[in-house]
Design a protein around this motif. Structure first.
Motif, short mmCIF file in Angstrom:
data_model
loop_
_atom_site.label_atom_id
_atom_site.label_comp_id
_atom_site.label_asym_id
_atom_site.label_seq_id
_atom_site.Cartn_x
_atom_site.Cartn_y
_atom_site.Cartn_z
N ILE A 1 0.87 -1.19 0.00
CA ILE A 1 0.00 0.00 0.00
C ILE A 1 0.89 1.22 0.00
O ILE A 1 1.83 1.32 0.81
N GLU A 2 0.61 2.15 -0.86
CA GLU A 2 1.45 3.34 -0.96
C GLU A 2 1.59 4.03 0.39
O GLU A 2 0.70 3.97 1.24
N ASN A 3 2.73 4.67 0.60
CA ASN A 3 3.01 5.39 1.84
C ASN A 3 1.98 6.51 2.00
O ASN A 3 1.97 7.48 1.25
N CYS A 4 1.08 6.36 2.96
CA CYS A 4 -0.01 7.31 3.14
C CYS A 4 -0.38 7.34 4.61
O CYS A 4 0.09 6.54 5.42
N ARG A 5 -1.24 8.28 4.96
CA ARG A 5 -1.72 8.34 6.35
C ARG A 5 -2.79 7.27 6.56
O ARG A 5 -3.53 6.93 5.64
N ILE A 6 -2.90 6.81 7.78
CA ILE A 6 -3.84 5.73 8.05
C ILE A 6 -5.28 6.20 7.87
O ILE A 6 -6.18 5.39 7.63
N SER A 7 -5.51 7.50 7.92
CA SER A 7 -6.85 8.05 7.72
C SER A 7 -7.18 8.29 6.25
O SER A 7 -8.33 8.62 5.92
N ASP A 8 -6.19 8.17 5.36
CA ASP A 8 -6.43 8.42 3.94
C ASP A 8 -7.33 7.32 3.36
O ASP A 8 -7.14 6.13 3.66
N PRO A 9 -8.29 7.67 2.49
CA PRO A 9 -9.17 6.66 1.90
C PRO A 9 -8.43 5.55 1.17
O PRO A 9 -8.88 4.41 1.16
N VAL A 10 -7.28 5.88 0.56
CA VAL A 10 -6.55 4.87 -0.20
C VAL A 10 -6.08 3.73 0.68
O VAL A 10 -5.98 2.58 0.24
N PHE A 11 -5.81 4.01 1.97
CA PHE A 11 -5.37 2.93 2.86
C PHE A 11 -6.48 1.89 3.03
O PHE A 11 -6.25 0.69 2.85
N GLU A 12 -7.67 2.34 3.32
CA GLU A 12 -8.77 1.38 3.50
C GLU A 12 -9.11 0.67 2.20
O GLU A 12 -9.37 -0.53 2.19
N GLN A 13 -9.11 1.41 1.09
CA GLN A 13 -9.45 0.81 -0.20
C GLN A 13 -8.48 -0.32 -0.54
O GLN A 13 -8.90 -1.43 -0.93
#
Length: 483
Positions: free
Chosen positions: A161-173
């Motif tokens: 998963i791309e380096n992102c914040r845990i609250s970013d939608p991309v993390f859950e997706q």
């Protein structure tokens, strides 16, 4: 009655660099565990953690100092990896998630993943802004780069998963997509297919190499004779009248069985008998003959009851198509067994729309997939007559030739189209000619499996873990095959 299916088990081992003791790492750990525990409820999986593992205290040389680090629940060295691997094997996890709460420990991550050989997901939260000349607190992204190289050295296949914040939608997706991939892989690795009788004599297209499926992929085929089915059905009719009546009442919810008359009991008894055979031999999917023996014995086709078996969470393919039974098992795993799949023929192009194709069969689709506005019924010969509902569809086919196995995945929309018999759906795609050429040049036949929803990404990723060639309409077809 339905087959036993196990919920996905996801192991989580959070990693940190043990010489990096900034509070932000432990805060990241807290946030990660909170979020993943929330996901376990939302996405219906069992979470296996390292919370109670006997990780040891450690001494770490940092510059001129030797630091003593008290044991925690995070993966920080090779020994931790061995302890965690033993525990996760004992728990029989299906997939592994390794979040980085700071730079992490690439040796421990790679060793753990190599020992387990399950789909592995790595990710780390986006690092905070540097605070002047002080040491940066995490450098998580940097550690992910290091770990990915070591994972490759260990020949570990992994998802990122791309380096992102845990609250970013991309993390859950992307986390949810990984769960779908893991479920496909887990289902594939547990495939055990009940084969009822033999294929129709002229259906050379559904021939399979049983030994090769076992040798290459550990796919087990369990053949039973029609005689064993008939004996089982006879016992069901004698001993399980209450269950037969309950099943008839359930089948009649949402579909008209009136045309069957007295054959309703026969249809229900056959269905219960087939499910009992699947349970008896601990099978995960079914492929059955449907043209001759059942029809000759009972004067009824098993079409509708195959669809009803699909509705009960057991993938069931007609015309003894073993590869369709494989495909269907993967399809329902991708959406966590929340809806049935269906097996159809690629039949005709739409008379006026070049990019629309008829997906049809003579009556074996699950009634739960029926178009709600159309009253469906079962014919006197046992076939379901109704179109399917509207929505996005993933079309799949696992197949092989010359020792190479591929998994095709394409996507389209079900649309209105001309009325026809049996079960059917008109599928519109971007470029039907690409699809047609793909199936003509193989290694596919005219049978496909449909599942509502878009699961192309999950199947593409699963193929990486399963040593299957992923195929789609946008990948150029091969016009020549080795002989």
């Amino acid at each position: 009655m339905e087959l036993m299916r196990r919920r996905l088990k996801l192991g989580i081992a959070v990693t940190r660099r043990d010489s990096w003791n900034a509070p932000q790492a432990f805060e990241n750990y807290r946030l990660i565990m909170k979020k993943v525990k929330e996901f376990s409820k939302r996405y219906d999986f069992d979470l296996v953690t390292t919370d109670r593992l006997p990780f040891q205290d450690k001494e770490v040389v940092f510059g001129k100092k030797t630091l003593r680090i008290e044991a925690d629940t995070l993966l920080t060295d090779y020994e931790d990896a061995l302890v965690a691997a033993r525990y996760f094997k004992q728990e029989e996890i299906d997939a592994l998630f390794v979040p980085f709460c700071n730079f992490g420990q690439e040796e421990a991550v790679a060793k753990l993943a190599r020992e387990l050989s399950v789909p592995t997901l790595i990710w780390g939260p986006r690092d905070e802004m540097p605070d002047g000349l002080d040491w940066r607190p995490t450098d998580t992204q940097c550690g992910l780069f290091a770990a990915s190289k070591v994972l490759m050295r260990y020949h570990v296949r992994f998802t990122y998963i791309e380096n992102c914040r845990i609250s970013d939608p991309v993390f859950e997706q992307q986390f949810a997509s990984f769960l779908g991939t893991a479920r496909i892989v887990a289902a594939f690795r547990r495939l055990r297919i009940l084969q009822i009788s033999v294929r129709p004599q002229q259906f050379l297209g559904v021939m399979i190499n049983e030994a090769e499926l076992l040798e290459k992929y550990n796919i087990e085929i369990v053949p039973v004779t029609a005689t064993e089915l008939f004996d089982t059905v006879r016992k069901v009719r004698k001993e399980k009248q209450d269950e037969i009546q309950e099943l008839i009442q359930d089948m009649e919810r949402g579909i008209d069985l009136a045309r069957l008359g007295d054959k309703k009991e026969t249809l229900a008894a056959i269905e219960i008998g087939i499910i009992e055979l699947a349970c008896r031999y601990r099978c995960t999917s079914i492929a059955s003959e449907c043209w001759h023996e059942i029809l000759s014995q009972y004067d009824i086709s098993p079409c509708f009851l195959f669809g009803d078996i699909n509705d009960r969470g057991i993938p069931c393919a007609c015309e003894l198509d073993i590869h369709a039974a494989v495909t269907a098992a993967l399809a329902v795993a991708a959406n966590n067994y929340t809806a049935a799949s269906f097996t159809a023929d690629l039949t005709i192009r739409h008379p006026q729309d070049d990019n629309t194709e008829l997906l049809w069969h003579c009556g074996p689709f699950a009634k739960s997939l029926k178009e709600p506005s159309v009253p469906g019924y079962v014919t006197e010969s046992g076939q379901g007559f109704f179109p399917l509902k509207k929505g996005g569809l993933t079309v799949l086919r696992f197949d092989g030739a010359d020792g190479e196995y591929r998994c095709f995945a394409g996507y389209g929309e079900s649309v209105e189209g001309p009325l026809t018999n049996g079960n059917y759906v008109w599928l519109t795609v971007d470029d039907w000619v690409k699809w047609e050429k793909k199936f003509i040049y193989g290694p596919y036949i005219h049978h496909v499996v449909g599942i509502f929803g878009d699961f192309r990404k999950e199947f593409e990723e699963a193929c990486r873990y399963l040593d299957l060639v992923y195929d789609s309409p946008d990948i150029p077809e091969r016009k020549e095959r080795s002989l």
